[in-house]
Design an enzyme around this catalytic site. Structure first.
Site, PDB file in Angstrom:
ATOM      1  CB  CYS A   1      -1.014  -0.007   1.132  1.00 47.57           C
ATOM      2  SG  CYS A   1      -0.334   0.026   2.813  1.00 47.57           S
TER       3      CYS A   1
ATOM      4  CG  HIS B   1      -4.745  -0.313   3.489  1.00 43.29           C
ATOM      5  ND1 HIS B   1      -3.794  -1.026   2.792  1.00 43.29           N
ATOM      6  CD2 HIS B   1      -5.717  -0.008   2.596  1.00 43.29           C
ATOM      7  CE1 HIS B   1      -4.185  -1.155   1.531  1.00 43.29           C
ATOM      8  NE2 HIS B   1      -5.348  -0.538   1.395  1.00 43.29           N
TER       9      HIS B   1
ATOM     10  CG  HIS C   1      -6.644   0.192  -1.877  1.00 42.51           C
ATOM     11  ND1 HIS C   1      -6.874  -0.659  -0.838  1.00 42.51           N
ATOM     12  CD2 HIS C   1      -7.687   0.009  -2.725  1.00 42.51           C
ATOM     13  CE1 HIS C   1      -8.006  -1.318  -1.023  1.00 42.51           C
ATOM     14  NE2 HIS C   1      -8.516  -0.926  -2.172  1.00 42.51           N
TER      15      HIS C   1
END
Length: 120
Positions: free
Chosen positions: A26, A76, A88
């Site tokens: 990420c 994240h 993402h």
């Protein structure tokens, strides 16, 4: 250019520690896309939380970075495409993709967002 660089990586595989075409995690996707736009960012998601300016969820726009706490990850990060959708590199389902902040686990896991300043 930041968002376009991330979009060009759609469907690239998830790879822990990855920050280049061929595999991204990420924060690696965020750092890669920023670098293509002339902005050097710290590599870890934890450090990205202190870059740029903080903003509330209701002020999100294209290019902002968003942070979430997800069950499988402590932290994240993704890049907003508009006020709802973000790109993402999640480990679940394993490819760079677009999701929406309106749906769980992203809606319930939302922590904060940052607005970056890019060089001219």
């Amino acid at each position: 250019m930041f968002v376009d660089s991330a979009l060009a990586m759609l469907a690239q595989p998830y790879r822990y520690g990855g920050a280049a075409p061929g595999g991204f995690d990420c924060s690696g996707l965020v750092v890669y896309a920023a670098r293509q736009s002339g902005l050097l960012l710290p590599r870890r998601a934890q450090d990205l939380m202190f870059v740029g300016s903080a903003l509330p969820r209701d002020q999100l726009r294209t290019g902002d970075i968003v942070f979430m706490h997800l069950a499988a990850k402590e932290l994240h990060v993704g890049i907003m495409l508009d006020d709802r959708r973000f790109i993402h590199a999640p480990s679940a389902r394993g490819v760079v993709r677009i999701d929406t902040l309106d749906r769980n686990p992203y809606a319930s896991g939302f922590l904060t967002a940052r607005r970056l300043s890019f060089p001219n």
